[in-house]
Scaffold this motif. Structure first.
Motif, PDB file in Angstrom:
ATOM      1  N   GLY A 181      42.258  -2.609  10.581  1.00  0.00           N
ATOM      2  CA  GLY A 181      43.521  -2.375  11.295  1.00  0.00           C
ATOM      3  C   GLY A 181      44.300  -3.671  11.446  1.00  0.00           C
ATOM      4  N   MET A 182      45.281  -3.672  12.337  1.00  0.00           N
ATOM      5  CA  MET A 182      46.116  -4.859  12.528  1.00  0.00           C
ATOM      6  C   MET A 182      45.376  -5.918  13.342  1.00  0.00           C
ATOM      7  N   ALA A 183      45.649  -7.170  13.026  1.00  0.00           N
ATOM      8  CA  ALA A 183      45.001  -8.285  13.723  1.00  0.00           C
ATOM      9  C   ALA A 183      45.509  -8.385  15.161  1.00  0.00           C
ATOM     10  N   ALA A 184      44.696  -9.031  15.992  1.00  0.00           N
ATOM     11  CA  ALA A 184      45.027  -9.172  17.416  1.00  0.00           C
ATOM     12  C   ALA A 184      45.947 -10.373  17.609  1.00  0.00           C
ATOM     13  N   THR A 185      47.234 -10.187  17.243  1.00  0.00           N
ATOM     14  CA  THR A 185      48.212 -11.252  17.469  1.00  0.00           C
ATOM     15  C   THR A 185      49.309 -10.744  18.402  1.00  0.00           C
ATOM     16  N   VAL A 186      49.909 -11.676  19.110  1.00  0.00           N
ATOM     17  CA  VAL A 186      50.999 -11.323  20.020  1.00  0.00           C
ATOM     18  C   VAL A 186      52.167 -10.735  19.226  1.00  0.00           C
ATOM     19  N   GLU A 187      52.419 -11.287  18.028  1.00  0.00           N
ATOM     20  CA  GLU A 187      53.527 -10.788  17.199  1.00  0.00           C
ATOM     21  C   GLU A 187      53.302  -9.314  16.851  1.00  0.00           C
ATOM     22  N   ASN A 188      52.064  -8.956  16.496  1.00  0.00           N
ATOM     23  CA  ASN A 188      51.789  -7.551  16.164  1.00  0.00           C
ATOM     24  C   ASN A 188      51.995  -6.653  17.375  1.00  0.00           C
ATOM     25  N   LEU A 189      51.585  -7.107  18.540  1.00  0.00           N
ATOM     26  CA  LEU A 189      51.754  -6.290  19.745  1.00  0.00           C
ATOM     27  C   LEU A 189      53.244  -6.055  20.025  1.00  0.00           C
ATOM     28  N   ILE A 190      54.049  -7.097  19.909  1.00  0.00           N
ATOM     29  CA  ILE A 190      55.492  -6.951  20.160  1.00  0.00           C
ATOM     30  C   ILE A 190      56.100  -5.977  19.151  1.00  0.00           C
ATOM     31  N   PHE A 191      55.694  -6.100  17.891  1.00  0.00           N
ATOM     32  CA  PHE A 191      56.199  -5.198  16.846  1.00  0.00           C
ATOM     33  C   PHE A 191      55.842  -3.747  17.168  1.00  0.00           C
TER      34      PHE A 191
END
Ligand code: ZN
Length: 280
Positions: A181-191
């Motif tokens: 799945g998607m990596a645990a980054t702040v950018e991914n969470l905002i997206f």
């Protein structure tokens, strides 16, 4: 304090994968899970997301184990229960739903798409299963917690919302950092947060070392949070958590440091528009 100032702390004490070798404090039996959930409720958790294990310690969707555990928890506290529908990759579609029909928990996980799992297997949630699961949840008054591991899963949720299988307001759990799945980054969470309907509620978690960054980011962005050994067995680098309650206690401190407070179970019921709200 207004409900908008309340943060729901979910505890996921067990999961399907960690073992007592990873952390000896991991609760696996019905009694251990019930005792752990009670301690987490006392520490400030409003929701418990539960997985069961069989006698060998493997993930299990056996509804009798769910029923025994839920009965032990209900004797002692009013925490909102969120039961997994994905506790065993080999369970049949029927077995993944059978406990919901008998227990009617207020929440259950709804994994909104299929994916490769940990580079070694398949996590299957095909269209026929998602349609049947949504129908079963609607029929039995169980609100889906829509688990999102990747962006396409949000668009699946929007499709099922349009088909009136998922009812507004939707509630999402962003699960970041699972291999496949998607990596645990702040950018991914905002997206991801930007993709969901405005009237939705949402929570987020990062697996392993993504745990703290995603918790801080979710709090900064106005979301709810999940902690517990399903996602992370270490309290800090190289230091296993002494208990799930230790994670909850830290989450409560962080919530208060940003000027909010942890929601009670009844406040969580209001925030999540759950039907079984007691005492309000
Ligand atoms: Zn889970």
């Amino acid at each position: 304090m207004e409900l908008s100032e309340k943060v729901i702390i979910t505890v996921a004490p067990t999961g399907a994968w960690p073992s007592k070798k990873d952390n000896p404090a991991l609760p696996v039996t019905p009694q251990e899970i019930a005792d752990d959930v009670y301690a987490c409720r006392q520490a400030g958790a409003a929701v418990a997301h539960l997985h069961m294990r069989d006698a060998q310690g493997n993930g299990s969707m056996n509804k009798e184990i769910f029923k025994e555990t839920v009965a032990l928890i209900r004797k002692r506290c009013d925490i909102v229960l969120n039961l997994t529908t994905s506790g065993d990759l080999n369970a049949t579609d029927e077995t993944r739903m059978a406990h919901l029909i008998e227990i009617r928990p207020e929440l259950a996980s709804y994994d909104c798409g299929s994916m490769n799992w940990m580079h070694n297997s398949l996590f299957l949630n095909p269209p026929a299963f998602l349609a049947a699961l949504a129908a079963t949840m609607n029929e039995h008054g169980v609100k889906p917690e829509i688990e999102i591991f990747d962006a396409g899963m949000v668009y699946n949720a929007l499709y099922y919302q349009k088909k009136d299988l998922l009812k507004s307001p939707l509630h999402f759990q962003f699960v970041l950092g699972a291999a496949g799945g998607m990596a645990a980054t702040v950018e991914n969470l905002i997206f991801l947060k930007g993709l969901i309907p405005e009237d939705s509620t949402w929570s987020a978690l990062g697996i392993g070392k993504g745990h703290l960054p995603i918790m801080y980011a979710a709090l900064a962005l106005g979301g709810h949070i999940r902690v517990g050994m399903e996602d992370n067995v270490f309290y800090g680098k190289g230091r296993p958590a002494s208990s799930n309650a230790e994670f909850v206690e830290r989450a409560v401190r962080l919530v208060r440091e940003i000027g909010k407070d942890n929601a009670t179970p009844d406040e969580a019921r209001l925030i999540l528009s759950l039907g079984n709200c007691k005492g309000v």
